[in-house]
Design a protein around this motif. Structure first.
Motif, PDB file in Angstrom:
ATOM      1  N   ILE A  68      20.466 -36.837  12.376  1.00 65.17           N
ATOM      2  CA  ILE A  68      21.472 -36.973  13.429  1.00 65.17           C
ATOM      3  C   ILE A  68      21.816 -35.571  13.909  1.00 65.17           C
ATOM      4  N   PRO A  69      21.295 -35.141  15.062  1.00 59.41           N
ATOM      5  CA  PRO A  69      21.581 -33.788  15.558  1.00 59.41           C
ATOM      6  C   PRO A  69      23.080 -33.557  15.728  1.00 59.41           C
ATOM      7  N   PHE A  70      23.491 -32.311  15.652  1.00 60.61           N
ATOM      8  CA  PHE A  70      24.912 -31.978  15.778  1.00 60.61           C
ATOM      9  C   PHE A  70      25.529 -32.565  17.043  1.00 60.61           C
ATOM     10  N   ILE A  94      32.714 -28.015  11.240  1.00 63.61           N
ATOM     11  CA  ILE A  94      31.606 -28.855  11.699  1.00 63.61           C
ATOM     12  C   ILE A  94      31.928 -29.460  13.066  1.00 63.61           C
ATOM     13  N   ALA A  95      33.177 -29.855  13.275  1.00 63.77           N
ATOM     14  CA  ALA A  95      33.585 -30.407  14.569  1.00 63.77           C
ATOM     15  C   ALA A  95      33.380 -29.378  15.681  1.00 63.77           C
ATOM     16  N   ALA A  96      33.706 -28.120  15.398  1.00 66.74           N
ATOM     17  CA  ALA A  96      33.517 -27.055  16.382  1.00 66.74           C
ATOM     18  C   ALA A  96      32.038 -26.859  16.695  1.00 66.74           C
ATOM     19  N   GLN A 119      27.314 -27.627  20.277  1.00 60.37           N
ATOM     20  CA  GLN A 119      25.958 -28.125  20.462  1.00 60.37           C
ATOM     21  C   GLN A 119      25.914 -29.213  21.530  1.00 60.37           C
ATOM     22  N   ARG A 120      26.963 -30.033  21.572  1.00 61.56           N
ATOM     23  CA  ARG A 120      27.018 -31.084  22.593  1.00 61.56           C
ATOM     24  C   ARG A 120      27.121 -30.472  23.986  1.00 61.56           C
TER      25      ARG A 120
END
Length: 276
Positions: free
Chosen positions: A4-6, A154-156, A161-162
């Motif tokens: 699952i990519p970032f 990780i959220a950052a 990445q999104r």
């Protein structure tokens, strides 16, 4: 291991467990960390707090890391890091280890190669990472507090990445997005031509980008703009607002407004100005 990519992990459910963090000094360890032949048993975040580094991957490719950057290495990867500009008695790096799984407990793989996931650690994250390492120096560690820091980082990374993926994937429809956001009255067919795309493909990409169809986006934008104009100090007539927002006539504007808002433009004005 589930890939699952970032950028996809941004709106997916995942769980962080088994956190661990500590500061490291590499001057006393020959300035080298070698994990070749020893696949990592956890996901790793490595903050180059007071040094630089060169990471060599299993295929021989290299990654240069500057001071104050954060790198991510996935569970199962092998690599070597040569640390540069280290100092005696200095905290060169802060390492964070953790497991990342889905609801069923299957390992998640967000990136199969090490990469710099944050180019410059901001002060708030620096404080979080220092506090996280200090937490694991205690006799009793507050696991929720530790995992909260990792979730935050990780959220950052997921958000960054999104944004990068979105910018790349949807660059072809950027002219169309700007036209729709600018309240253009061009047809969708003409807007798609401006992007050198078929109307069908433009619709599909726009739906992915915004989560709604181009028609719904344009209608929602115009009604939100109409609300602002109806309550503005310019005292525009409903006919003038309908014309500004490219409705065919007052009837079309009023009908659309009532469909979206559940009330007529005149009733909307009365309800939102009665307290003034």
């Amino acid at each position: 291991m589930k890939r699952i990519p970032f950028e996809k992990l941004y709106n997916a459910e995942f769980f962080i467990s088994e956190p661990m963090a500590k500061t490291q000094n590499w001057k006393n360890r020959a300035n080298v960390y070698d994990a070749f032949g020893k696949p990592k048993i956890s996901h790793t975040l490595l903050w180059f707090k007071n040094c630089r580094g060169r990471l060599t991957m299993a295929d021989g490719k290299m990654l240069d890391i500057e001071q104050n950057q954060l790198t991510y290495m996935a569970k199962g990867t092998e690599y070597r890091i040569d640390f540069l500009d280290t100092n005696d008695g200095c905290e060169d790096t802060v390492v964070v280890h953790f497991q990342m799984t889905d609801r069923e407990g299957e390992d998640i793989l967000p990136a199969d190669r090490p990469f710099v996931c944050i180019n410059q650690i901001r002060p708030s994250f620096a404080m979080d990472l220092d506090a996280l390492a200090a937490e694991f120096e205690k006799n009793v560690v507050c696991i929720p507090e530790a995992t909260a820091v990792i979730y935050k980082i990780i959220a950052a990374v997921c958000g960054k990445q999104r944004r990068n993926a979105t910018k790349s994937r949807y660059s072809r429809i950027r002219p169309g997005i700007e036209l729709l956001e600018g309240n253009s009255d061009l047809s969708l067919s003409e807007i798609a031509k401006r992007c050198d795309l078929s109307e069908c493909y433009f619709r599909r990409l726009f739906q992915e980008y915004s989560g709604e169809s181009p028609q719904n986006f344009r209608q929602r934008y115009r009604i939100e703009k109409a609300k602002q104009l109806l309550l503005s100090d310019e005292q525009l007539s409903i006919g003038e607002i309908a014309e500004m927002l490219h409705f065919s006539d007052i009837y079309h504007f009023s009908k659309t407004f009532k469909k979206v808002c559940g009330t007529s433009p005149l009733q909307f004005i009365k309800e939102n100005t009665k307290n003034y």
